[in-house]
Design an enzyme around this catalytic site. Structure first.
Site, PDB file in Angstrom:
ATOM      1  N   ARG A   1      41.993  47.987  44.996  1.00 11.67           N
ATOM      2  CA  ARG A   1      43.227  47.182  45.020  1.00 11.67           C
ATOM      3  C   ARG A   1      44.307  47.796  44.135  1.00 11.67           C
ATOM      4  O   ARG A   1      44.033  48.296  43.044  1.00 11.67           O
ATOM      5  CB  ARG A   1      42.918  45.767  44.545  1.00 11.67           C
ATOM      6  CG  ARG A   1      44.161  44.890  44.475  1.00 11.67           C
ATOM      7  CD  ARG A   1      43.827  43.451  44.464  1.00 11.67           C
ATOM      8  NE  ARG A   1      43.272  43.016  43.188  1.00 11.67           N
ATOM      9  CZ  ARG A   1      42.934  41.756  42.920  1.00 11.67           C
ATOM     10  NH1 ARG A   1      43.065  40.829  43.856  1.00 11.67           N
ATOM     11  NH2 ARG A   1      42.430  41.439  41.761  1.00 11.67           N
TER      12      ARG A   1
ATOM     13  N   LYS B   1      43.006  35.543  47.834  1.00 10.54           N
ATOM     14  CA  LYS B   1      43.817  34.368  47.472  1.00 10.54           C
ATOM     15  C   LYS B   1      45.302  34.719  47.343  1.00 10.54           C
ATOM     16  O   LYS B   1      46.153  33.959  47.758  1.00 10.54           O
ATOM     17  CB  LYS B   1      43.336  33.749  46.145  1.00 10.54           C
ATOM     18  CG  LYS B   1      41.893  33.284  46.168  1.00 10.54           C
ATOM     19  CD  LYS B   1      41.528  32.519  44.903  1.00 10.54           C
ATOM     20  CE  LYS B   1      41.650  33.328  43.635  1.00 10.54           C
ATOM     21  NZ  LYS B   1      40.760  34.520  43.560  1.00 10.54           N
TER      22      LYS B   1
HETATM   23  P1  AMP Z   1      43.809  36.651  38.704  1.00  6.50           P
HETATM   24  O1  AMP Z   1      45.107  37.352  38.896  1.00  6.50           O
HETATM   25  O2  AMP Z   1      43.781  35.286  39.305  1.00  6.50           O
HETATM   26  O3  AMP Z   1      42.624  37.497  39.106  1.00  6.50           O
HETATM   27  O4  AMP Z   1      43.673  36.409  37.115  1.00  6.50           O
HETATM   28  C1  AMP Z   1      43.621  37.510  36.233  1.00  6.50           C
HETATM   29  C2  AMP Z   1      43.074  37.088  34.894  1.00  6.50           C
HETATM   30  O5  AMP Z   1      43.918  36.100  34.319  1.00  6.50           O
HETATM   31  C3  AMP Z   1      41.695  36.438  34.906  1.00  6.50           C
HETATM   32  O6  AMP Z   1      40.655  37.392  34.916  1.00  6.50           O
HETATM   33  C4  AMP Z   1      41.736  35.660  33.602  1.00  6.50           C
HETATM   34  O7  AMP Z   1      41.596  36.533  32.498  1.00  6.50           O
HETATM   35  C5  AMP Z   1      43.159  35.139  33.589  1.00  6.50           C
HETATM   36  N1  AMP Z   1      43.304  33.834  34.271  1.00  6.50           N
HETATM   37  C6  AMP Z   1      44.001  33.578  35.411  1.00  6.50           C
HETATM   38  N2  AMP Z   1      43.933  32.269  35.726  1.00  6.50           N
HETATM   39  C7  AMP Z   1      43.178  31.687  34.774  1.00  6.50           C
HETATM   40  C8  AMP Z   1      42.715  30.360  34.539  1.00  6.50           C
HETATM   41  N3  AMP Z   1      43.019  29.360  35.405  1.00  6.50           N
HETATM   42  N4  AMP Z   1      41.951  30.120  33.462  1.00  6.50           N
HETATM   43  C9  AMP Z   1      41.633  31.108  32.607  1.00  6.50           C
HETATM   44  N5  AMP Z   1      42.012  32.389  32.757  1.00  6.50           N
HETATM   45  C10 AMP Z   1      42.777  32.683  33.829  1.00  6.50           C
END
Ligand code: AMP
Length: 219
Positions: free
Chosen positions: A128, A13
């Site tokens: 990663r 993504k």
């Molecule tokens: P990502 O970088 O998208 O993998 O997000 C990393 C971490 O941020 C996730 O594992 C969650 O702990 C938190 N996070 C990101 N987006 C959300 C969301 N929309 N709702 C809740 N937690 C989020």
């Protein structure tokens, strides 16, 4: 045009979101980047969310939703588009976003689901590395930076996210399949979902995503 990228951690993504943002010339908003920036800057919001991220848990909706929606309004201006990555991630978040967009007379144009088999996600996540400054994504084997630990794009430090450590990857995938996977059915029901095979070279995935996004515009 407002696009949402949906997919498991490691499905691409972030990489594809940046490419779509460049292609369509619309801002890119990644909720994970927003949270990590707040943690890095040690703001009150950052201190509130740090523990959830470090444990691979979702930040509660009542904290996440207002922050993400405020950032979306700030980035997209009054009538611009955006590429969303990582928000919404729960049914409650999706409903809140729909309501916030409807209030402004717009809606999500297309939800693009990146499909990648689980046995490909695990090594992608474990290998990663990301840039601390611009969030560009690398992989120790398939896409290392030219100079060890230095971002090719901005010269920032390339590091391993705490939640990409192998012992956390299974938990994050479990949380994704429990809490975010139901959104696939939710958006399918609203006739906004396009499914794209994300297990291909980056540029092929981008081309398929652009075609899916444009398909929606042509309707
Ligand atoms: P990502 O970088 O998208 O993998 O997000 C990393 C971490 O941020 C996730 O594992 C969650 O702990 C938190 N996070 C990101 N987006 C959300 C969301 N929309 N709702 C809740 N937690 C989020």
């Amino acid at each position: 045009m407002i696009l949402l990228l949906l997919g498991a951690p490691g499905s691409g993504k972030g990489t594809q979101g940046r490419r779509l943002s460049e292609h369509f010339k619309i801002p890119y908003l990644a909720s994970g980047d927003l949270l990590r920036r707040a943690i890095e800057q040690d703001t009150a919001f950052g201190r509130q969310v740090r523990e959830y991220i470090e444990r691979g848990l979702y930040v509660p909706d009542n904290i996440m939703v207002p922050a993400a929606i405020a950032e979306l309004h700030r980035l997209r201006g009054d009538d611009g588009g955006a590429v969303l990555d990582g928000f919404p991630r729960t049914r409650e978040q999706a409903e809140s976003l729909d309501a916030a967009l409807t209030e402004r007379g717009v809606s999500l144009d297309r939800v693009l689901l990146l499909e990648v088999p689980r046995d490909v996600l695990v090594p992608r996540l474990a290998g990663r590395r990301v840039c601390r400054s611009c969030n560009a994504s690398y992989h120790v084997e398939t896409k290392p930076p030219k100079v060890d630990s230095v971002c090719d794009i901005c010269g920032g430090e390339v590091y391993q996210r705490v939640d990409d450590k192998p012992e956390m990857v299974d938990d994050r995938l479990r949380v994704y399949f429990e809490r975010t996977w139901p959104l696939v059915a939710y958006f399918k029901g609203k006739d906004r979902l396009a499914q794209v095979d994300g297990n291909r070279p980056e540029s092929e995935v981008t081309a398929a995503l652009v075609a899916a996004a444009n398909g929606q515009l042509a309707r």
